[in-house]
Motif scaffolding. Structure first.
Motif, short mmCIF file in Angstrom:
data_model
loop_
_atom_site.label_atom_id
_atom_site.label_comp_id
_atom_site.label_asym_id
_atom_site.label_seq_id
_atom_site.Cartn_x
_atom_site.Cartn_y
_atom_site.Cartn_z
N ILE A 20 0.73 8.39 4.55
CA ILE A 20 -0.23 8.59 6.15
C ILE A 20 -0.56 7.78 6.19
O ILE A 20 -0.95 7.35 5.28
CB ILE A 20 -0.35 9.92 5.54
CG1 ILE A 20 -0.89 10.07 4.91
CG2 ILE A 20 0.80 10.89 5.63
CD1 ILE A 20 -1.57 11.31 4.35
N ALA A 21 -1.46 7.61 7.61
CA ALA A 21 -2.06 6.38 7.92
C ALA A 21 -3.53 7.13 8.90
O ALA A 21 -2.67 8.07 9.81
CB ALA A 21 -1.65 4.90 8.51
N ARG A 22 -4.83 6.89 8.99
CA ARG A 22 -5.39 7.32 9.84
C ARG A 22 -5.79 6.37 10.46
O ARG A 22 -5.16 6.22 10.53
CB ARG A 22 -6.77 7.77 8.92
CG ARG A 22 -8.36 8.37 9.20
CD ARG A 22 -9.00 8.45 8.39
NE ARG A 22 -10.53 8.80 8.62
CZ ARG A 22 -11.59 8.64 9.90
NH1 ARG A 22 -11.03 7.80 10.45
NH2 ARG A 22 -12.07 8.70 9.91
N PRO A 36 3.13 6.56 9.98
CA PRO A 36 2.91 5.36 10.69
C PRO A 36 3.68 5.41 12.12
O PRO A 36 5.01 5.99 12.01
CB PRO A 36 3.17 4.23 9.60
CG PRO A 36 2.62 4.92 8.81
CD PRO A 36 3.76 6.19 8.72
N GLY A 37 3.81 4.09 12.94
CA GLY A 37 5.29 4.06 13.92
C GLY A 37 4.29 4.02 15.48
O GLY A 37 3.13 3.25 15.12
N LYS A 55 6.31 -3.22 10.93
CA LYS A 55 6.03 -4.77 10.56
C LYS A 55 4.77 -4.69 10.31
O LYS A 55 4.29 -5.57 10.40
CB LYS A 55 7.14 -5.62 11.33
CG LYS A 55 6.91 -6.89 10.95
CD LYS A 55 8.02 -7.65 9.02
CE LYS A 55 7.77 -8.76 9.16
NZ LYS A 55 7.04 -9.52 8.69
N GLU A 56 4.45 -4.62 12.31
CA GLU A 56 2.88 -4.77 12.98
C GLU A 56 2.39 -4.41 11.99
O GLU A 56 0.78 -4.25 11.17
CB GLU A 56 3.34 -4.66 14.00
CG GLU A 56 3.58 -5.73 14.83
CD GLU A 56 3.87 -5.38 16.98
OE1 GLU A 56 3.18 -4.17 17.07
OE2 GLU A 56 4.71 -5.69 17.62
N GLU A 57 2.03 -3.23 11.69
CA GLU A 57 1.66 -2.42 11.07
C GLU A 57 0.46 -2.48 9.47
O GLU A 57 -0.17 -1.56 9.22
CB GLU A 57 1.26 -1.39 11.79
CG GLU A 57 1.35 0.05 13.26
CD GLU A 57 1.22 1.78 13.35
OE1 GLU A 57 1.06 1.92 12.39
OE2 GLU A 57 2.01 1.74 14.66
N LEU A 58 2.21 -2.10 9.23
CA LEU A 58 1.95 -1.91 7.72
C LEU A 58 2.12 -3.05 6.40
O LEU A 58 2.33 -3.48 5.48
CB LEU A 58 2.86 -0.61 7.58
CG LEU A 58 3.05 0.56 7.42
CD1 LEU A 58 3.71 1.11 6.87
CD2 LEU A 58 1.46 0.86 6.94
N GLY A 59 3.28 -4.10 8.04
CA GLY A 59 3.38 -5.28 6.53
C GLY A 59 5.11 -5.50 6.03
O GLY A 59 5.03 -6.24 5.13
N ILE A 60 5.89 -3.98 6.03
CA ILE A 60 6.73 -3.89 5.98
C ILE A 60 8.08 -4.06 6.61
O ILE A 60 8.28 -4.07 7.62
CB ILE A 60 7.41 -2.68 5.10
CG1 ILE A 60 7.21 -1.56 6.53
CG2 ILE A 60 5.58 -2.60 3.67
CD1 ILE A 60 7.37 -0.06 5.72
N GLY A 96 -2.50 -1.36 5.42
CA GLY A 96 -3.29 -1.63 7.27
C GLY A 96 -4.02 -2.71 7.58
O GLY A 96 -4.43 -3.52 7.56
N ALA A 97 -2.16 -3.50 7.94
CA ALA A 97 -2.50 -5.17 8.69
C ALA A 97 -3.17 -4.55 9.97
O ALA A 97 -4.26 -5.54 10.36
CB ALA A 97 -1.38 -4.72 9.53
N GLU A 98 -3.81 -2.73 10.41
CA GLU A 98 -4.63 -3.22 11.73
C GLU A 98 -6.18 -2.46 11.40
O GLU A 98 -6.12 -2.19 12.30
CB GLU A 98 -3.92 -2.38 13.34
CG GLU A 98 -3.17 -3.11 13.50
CD GLU A 98 -2.11 -1.98 14.41
OE1 GLU A 98 -2.71 -1.27 14.11
OE2 GLU A 98 -1.16 -2.70 14.42
#
Length: 314
Positions: A20-22, A36-37, A55-60, A96-98
């Motif tokens: 999960i992401a904050r 995420p999404g 890919k953008e948010e998490l690099g996966i 957390g790419a962002e």
């Protein structure tokens, strides 16, 4: 107001934990946790949008995903459709790419995190298995408990103790043993009068459609920490389940069954329409088996429920 179409992911690690992401404080519903999404562009396939966003948010790079649940939610300032997929395999190490904080959380810990209101059904869907065992009728107590023990040992994680032909004291005695059998291994769902709720704090409760009609207007009978489910057969009962704040439902019968030959089957098309209009996890029941799991997922159901389909024969 146009409904914003969002692709979201329940990303499951090999150990079963969920990522999960904050949300940034400056975002809509800022400071809360989320799956995420991001937004699906016009004309874009959901899985393409999901892969791009992760890919953008998490690099996966997503390598395996399937539909999990769709949730329509109306906030005062916007309407969203959350199109949620379960991601079971990916390449790369999520980060957390962002700049967003991430956490790997076990399904049972998810309720400890603050999510936007629209995410509550996703928390339930992420925590529930895709098979729901309902115990068969007419068994003597030792055979019933033996079968439950065997089913749990084989990996069943959600069990409804259904014994309509037992007298109340008999059912309550079996329920005490069933609570012990399931402790730490599976979630037990009991059936019966709501007056019994306080006697079985470890168990969830599965309401009959008659109970749903009687109690829906009073709202949820206990806090969110306990599972609440209901048996539904049509759009009216699904609306009552929504009103009562249940966590999940069974929808039946999808196909003709030997146990309820008089019940008119919904068929897959009608079941699909009913699932599409409902914002909670749905287990399809009646004439379905583990072989129908993929088909159930494809119409947005959580999975399949069954009596004989999941009951160990010997």
């Amino acid at each position: 107001m146009k409904r914003v179409h969002v692709a979201a992911a329940v990303i499951r690690g090999v150990d079963g934990r969920i990522l999960i992401a904050r949300r940034a404080d400056t975002q809509h519903q800022g400071g809360l946790w989320e799956f995420p999404g991001g937004k699906v562009e016009d004309g874009e396939a959901v899985e393409v949008a999901l892969a791009r966003e992760l890919k953008e948010e998490l690099g996966i790079v997503v390598t395996a995903a399937r539909p999990l649940i769709k949730v329509k939610h109306d906030y005062p300032d916007k309407q969203v459709l959350l199109d949620v997929w379960e991601v079971s395999s990916f390449n790369g190490e999520p980060h957390g790419a962002e700049g967003q904080p991430l956490a790997w959380v076990s399904p049972r810990e998810l309720p400890n995190y603050d999510f936007p209101e629209a995410n509550q059904p996703i928390v339930a869907a992420a925590s529930l298995p895709y098979e729901y065992l309902i115990t068969p009728d007419g068994l003597e107590t030792p055979a019933l408990l033996r079968g439950m023990q065997k089913a749990i040992a084989s990996g069943i994680k959600l069990v409804q103790l259904r014994a309509p032909n037992m007298y109340d004291p008999q059912y309550r005695d079996v329920a005490v043993d069933a609570v012990g059998l399931c402790a730490g291994k599976a979630q037990l769902m009991l059936k019966g009068p709501l007056e019994w709720l306080g006697d079985f704090p470890a168990a969830g409760w599965h309401l009959t459609s008659a109970q749903l009609r009687k109690y829906a207007s009073k709202g949820r009978p206990f806090p969110r920490e306990r599972w609440l489910a209901a048996s539904c057969h049509n759009a009216e009962e699904l609306a009552l389940a929504e009103q009562m704040g249940v966590d999940f439902v069974t929808l039946s019968p999808v196909q003709a069954t030997r146990t309820h030959p008089e019940a008119r089957p919904l068929g897959w098309e009608q079941a699909s329409q009913l699932v599409d209009g409902f914002n909670k996890p749905v287990f399809l029941l009646g004439g379905v088996s583990a072989n129908d799991r993929q088909r159930a997922w494809s119409i947005g159901a959580q999975g399949v429920a069954g009596i004989r389909a999941f009951w160990p024969e010997h």
